[in-house]
Design a protein around this motif. Structure first.
Motif, PDB file in Angstrom:
ATOM      1  N   UNK A 155       0.845  -1.201   0.000  1.00  0.00           N
ATOM      2  CA  UNK A 155       0.000   0.000   0.000  1.00  0.00           C
ATOM      3  C   UNK A 155       0.873   1.240   0.000  1.00  0.00           C
ATOM      4  N   UNK A 156       0.404   2.279  -0.630  1.00  0.00           N
ATOM      5  CA  UNK A 156       1.092   3.563  -0.595  1.00  0.00           C
ATOM      6  C   UNK A 156       0.036   4.661  -0.628  1.00  0.00           C
ATOM      7  N   UNK A 157       0.408   5.838  -0.163  1.00  0.00           N
ATOM      8  CA  UNK A 157      -0.548   6.945  -0.055  1.00  0.00           C
ATOM      9  C   UNK A 157      -1.133   7.326  -1.414  1.00  0.00           C
ATOM     10  N   UNK A 158      -0.378   7.130  -2.496  1.00  0.00           N
ATOM     11  CA  UNK A 158      -0.901   7.500  -3.811  1.00  0.00           C
ATOM     12  C   UNK A 158      -1.978   6.540  -4.322  1.00  0.00           C
ATOM     13  N   UNK A 159      -2.184   5.413  -3.631  1.00  0.00           N
ATOM     14  CA  UNK A 159      -3.255   4.481  -4.009  1.00  0.00           C
ATOM     15  C   UNK A 159      -4.373   4.484  -2.976  1.00  0.00           C
ATOM     16  N   UNK A 160      -4.427   5.547  -2.149  1.00  0.00           N
ATOM     17  CA  UNK A 160      -5.497   5.697  -1.163  1.00  0.00           C
ATOM     18  C   UNK A 160      -6.212   7.000  -1.442  1.00  0.00           C
ATOM     19  N   UNK A 161      -7.517   6.914  -1.623  1.00  0.00           N
ATOM     20  CA  UNK A 161      -8.298   8.145  -1.753  1.00  0.00           C
ATOM     21  C   UNK A 161      -9.326   8.174  -0.629  1.00  0.00           C
ATOM     22  N   UNK A 162      -9.462   9.344  -0.044  1.00  0.00           N
ATOM     23  CA  UNK A 162     -10.390   9.536   1.058  1.00  0.00           C
ATOM     24  C   UNK A 162     -11.380  10.614   0.669  1.00  0.00           C
ATOM     25  N   UNK A 163     -12.651  10.297   0.800  1.00  0.00           N
ATOM     26  CA  UNK A 163     -13.699  11.277   0.553  1.00  0.00           C
ATOM     27  C   UNK A 163     -14.291  11.648   1.909  1.00  0.00           C
ATOM     28  N   UNK A 164     -14.164  12.934   2.255  1.00  0.00           N
ATOM     29  CA  UNK A 164     -14.730  13.405   3.523  1.00  0.00           C
ATOM     30  C   UNK A 164     -16.200  13.720   3.309  1.00  0.00           C
ATOM     31  N   UNK A 165     -17.037  13.161   4.174  1.00  0.00           N
ATOM     32  CA  UNK A 165     -18.482  13.359   4.067  1.00  0.00           C
ATOM     33  C   UNK A 165     -18.940  14.515   4.937  1.00  0.00           C
TER      34      UNK A 165
END
Length: 165
Positions: A155-165
């Motif tokens: 895992x790396x940060x560039x393959x993590x997306x976070x959507x804030x609700x």
């Protein structure tokens, strides 16, 4: 009789990421006495004082994982703003790599991701987790992404997306 991972009785499996094969073989040989078997997907040869021995170790294969997370972030008890989506992604990547990374063979589950985020950021609630083996499109988990004993989550940060609700 072998256990669920295929390790025979009176054997040990040593999982190692990186390192020099000769040094690893010498170290394992020093701690795993004759009569105790070794188990793994990689065989290392070692010779000490003219005595040869084959040592097997587990070299986990990194499986690249893409994560998409929906999170509800609120101000903390002191009224300070919640972490940004990028900060949550970076914190999650940090929790899933290095010394604290999940062990080889550990499945990617909603619980694992939720625990990593919510223990680091108490004012963030993970609402949904989608994951996939890169480059596949992430899907909602459960079910988990199953990894076998010879695999480890990459895992790396560039393959993590976070959507804030």
């Amino acid at each position: 009789m072998a256990d669920a991972d295929g390790i025979s009785a009176h054997s040990v499996a040593v999982a190692i990421i990186g390192g020099d094969d000769d040094e690893i073989a010498k170290t394992v040989r020093a701690y795993v006495v004759p009569g105790i078997g070794t188990y793994g997907n990689t065989t290392l040869e070692t010779t000490i004082e003219g005595f040869c021995r084959s040592i097997r170790i587990v070299r986990p294969v990194e499986v690249p994982i893409t994560l998409q997370i929906d999170a509800l972030a609120q101000p903390d008890r002191a009224g300070c703003p919640p972490p940004s989506a990028l900060a949550i992604a970076a914190g999650l990547a940090d929790s899933l790599t290095g010394a604290s990374r999940p062990r080889n063979g550990q499945d990617v589950t909603e619980h694992l991701i939720r625990q990593a985020v919510e223990s680091r950021y108490p004012n963030v609630e993970v609402v949904e987790v989608r994951a996939g083996v890169t480059p596949a499109t992430p899907v909602t988990i459960p079910p988990s992404i199953a990894l076998n004993f010879f695999q480890i989550m990459g895992i790396s940060a560039d393959r993590i997306s976070v959507t804030a609700l």
